[in-house]
Design a protein around this motif. Structure first.
Motif, PDB file in Angstrom:
ATOM      1  N   ASP A  80      42.640  35.957  41.294  1.00 49.14           N
ATOM      2  CA  ASP A  80      41.627  36.295  42.293  1.00 49.14           C
ATOM      3  C   ASP A  80      41.507  37.809  42.379  1.00 49.14           C
ATOM      4  O   ASP A  80      42.529  38.512  42.327  1.00 49.14           O
TER       5      ASP A  80
ATOM      6  N   GLU B  21      40.791  39.611  44.907  1.00 47.45           N
ATOM      7  CA  GLU B  21      41.292  40.164  46.165  1.00 47.45           C
ATOM      8  C   GLU B  21      42.652  39.607  46.554  1.00 47.45           C
ATOM      9  O   GLU B  21      43.246  40.044  47.531  1.00 47.45           O
ATOM     10  N   GLY B  22      43.145  38.620  45.847  1.00 48.81           N
ATOM     11  CA  GLY B  22      44.384  37.973  46.225  1.00 48.81           C
ATOM     12  C   GLY B  22      44.127  36.784  47.137  1.00 48.81           C
ATOM     13  O   GLY B  22      42.980  36.511  47.514  1.00 48.81           O
TER      14      GLY B  22
ATOM     15  N   GLY C 128      41.342  36.107  50.466  1.00 53.74           N
ATOM     16  CA  GLY C 128      40.593  37.349  50.604  1.00 53.74           C
ATOM     17  C   GLY C 128      39.175  37.170  51.083  1.00 53.74           C
ATOM     18  O   GLY C 128      38.508  38.143  51.431  1.00 53.74           O
TER      19      GLY C 128
ATOM     20  N   LYS D 104      47.902  32.310  52.576  1.00 57.61           N
ATOM     21  CA  LYS D 104      48.854  33.220  51.933  1.00 57.61           C
ATOM     22  C   LYS D 104      50.249  32.601  51.859  1.00 57.61           C
ATOM     23  O   LYS D 104      50.964  32.786  50.863  1.00 57.61           O
TER      24      LYS D 104
ATOM     25  N   GLU E  25      54.063  30.793  44.181  1.00 61.75           N
ATOM     26  CA  GLU E  25      54.710  31.834  43.378  1.00 61.75           C
ATOM     27  C   GLU E  25      56.225  31.653  43.351  1.00 61.75           C
ATOM     28  O   GLU E  25      56.865  31.828  42.302  1.00 61.75           O
TER      29      GLU E  25
ATOM     30  N   LEU F 137      50.677  34.738  40.039  1.00 61.02           N
ATOM     31  CA  LEU F 137      49.509  35.255  40.746  1.00 61.02           C
ATOM     32  C   LEU F 137      49.038  36.526  40.055  1.00 61.02           C
ATOM     33  O   LEU F 137      49.832  37.442  39.815  1.00 61.02           O
TER      34      LEU F 137
ATOM     35  N   LYS G 205      46.003  39.519  40.242  1.00 60.83           N
ATOM     36  CA  LYS G 205      44.909  40.107  41.012  1.00 60.83           C
ATOM     37  C   LYS G 205      43.962  40.803  40.043  1.00 60.83           C
ATOM     38  O   LYS G 205      44.241  41.889  39.541  1.00 60.83           O
TER      39      LYS G 205
END
Length: 423
Positions: free
Chosen positions: A37, A39-40, A43, A209, A216, A222, A224
């Protein structure tokens, strides 16, 4: 891992609730997962939604009478529908197809398609979050729809009849009961409906999150970066281009919400997808807080108790993905909250604008791209993305693992809009 499920490396593009849910269910099936993603996690819309687990929100906006109401709403600053007029030429083809569903038969058909995705959402979220540390954000609760009076409620009889036909439980509340249940509103509302079997997420951003952190911790990766392309060879997805690099994978899932269409060019799909821009206000350390999520029917907005703050969310604005927030929708939300809670005080107000992914038929897109094996889609939930994310993710994980979900997937097919472009 089931012995008959081959282990794969699956790339999930998009770290909102749909993408994270898909990734977790894939990991539980024994697959290696890379979640990408720009933006993480959380986001975008998965951060800013109303926080409601809305199992009964199956009735689309495109109900009977919308075509007659919409023009008046656009010119009334006190109505929750806004349009950036410079965007209208680009919007028009989508809008005409969208409005073609504004009839009773299509509303019933759309509702029937949404029930399997969101109708058991509280249990779906609890199953997803089990053992992740994100359970603490899930709160089963009632849900109050507040009306000005009985006549106001009667005006929504078509929508309530559809919910009743699908077995959703609710009870009507007269003036005294509404005011006793939610005294923070004083005498503002004269009638209401108490929806059972709903819930809320007390911090949607933190919830997603926490789920991603669990992924994770279990070995998921993950990344970014912005994904620019699905790489392919001989009619099959082979990975993605992300941040200028190629990441190889056995399967690719696109769960980018309103941005999903940008990855689908040249794949033979007619994908009429628009952004329904939504807004929220948050009032930190508020002096008044309803006990449950409350939908204010007259203003078409939601008030949801959050951790340490009250979130007011709603409004629809059409203006595309590029333009920044508009002042008028936020001003309307402020006036609406002031009308519902005239004595509200708070320490701080924060604002947000995001993008709801809206297909023309108001039904999510879930499934494999017919022209590109190994490329899967999960987006288009409009106003119920948080609600339907876990079930959507579970369906995609089952399909990728070679399992057969226990529902008819035809209503969600990626190619249902027709093939107006060739691969």
């Amino acid at each position: 891992m089931d012995g008959d499920v081959a282990k794969k490396h699956v790339i999930v593009v998009g770290a909102g609730i749909v993408g994270v849910s898909t990734a977790i269910w894939l990991q539980r099936d024994g697959h290696d997962v890379t979640l990408i993603d720009r933006e993480g996690p959380a986001g975008g819309t998965s951060y800013g939604n109303a926080g409601l687990l809305a199992s009964g929100s199956i009735v689309p906006v495109t109900g009977p009478g919308l075509i007659a109401k919409a023009p008046k709403m656009l010119f009334d600053p006190d109505q929750p529908l806004f349009l950036r007029w410079s965007y209208l030429p680009k919007l028009l083809p989508w809008l005409l197809r969208y409005l073609s569903h504004a009839n009773a038969d299509d509303a019933r058909r759309i509702a029937a398609a949404l029930v399997p995705i969101i109708g058991d959402c509280v249990n779906d979220h609890q199953a997803l979050a089990a053992g992740t540390g994100a359970e603490k954000y899930i709160h089963p609760s009632d849900y109050l729809v507040a009306y000005d009076d009985r006549a106001h409620f009667d005006g929504d009889s078509f929508a309530w009849s559809i919910r009743k036909a699908h077995g959703f439980r609710f009870e009507e509340l007269d003036t005294a009961v509404v005011q006793a249940r939610e005294p923070v509103f004083g005498e503002r509302f004269g009638y209401g409906v108490r929806f059972l079997d709903h819930g809320r997420i007390s911090d949607p951003g933190a919830y997603v999150k926490a789920l991603a952190a669990h992924l994770e911790a279990g070995g998921g990766k993950l990344v970014k970066a912005e994904v620019s392309e699905i790489t392919r060879e001989n009619g099959r997805a082979t990975g993605v281009r992300a941040g200028g690099e190629t990441i190889a994978g056995d399967e690719v899932v696109v769960a980018l919400g309103a941005w999903s269409g940008r990855l689908l060019g040249g794949l033979g799909l007619d994908m009429p997808l628009e952004s329904e821009r939504g807004y929220h206000l948050e009032f930190w350390e508020p002096s008044a807080m309803p006990t449950t999520p409350v939908a204010v029917a007259s203003g078409k907005f939601l008030l949801t108790p959050m951790d340490g703050r009250l979130r007011a969310a709603g409004v629809v604005e059409f203006g595309g993905l590029e333009a920044g927030p508009s002042a008028a929708p936020l001003d309307l939300l402020r006036r609406s909250v002031r009308q519902a809670l005239p004595g509200l005080t708070y320490k701080e107000e924060t604002t947000w604008m995001g993008h709801r992914p809206a297909p023309t038929d108001s039904i999510p897109v879930i499934g494999e791209i017919p022209s590109l094996k190994g490329a899967w889609l999960g987006f288009g939930h409009q106003h119920v993305g948080l609600t339907g994310g876990p079930k959507t993710g579970r369906i995609l994980a089952q399909l990728i693992s070679g399992k057969k979900p226990n529902l008819d997937l035809a209503p969600y097919a990626p190619d249902r809009f027709g093939r107006n472009r060739r691969t």
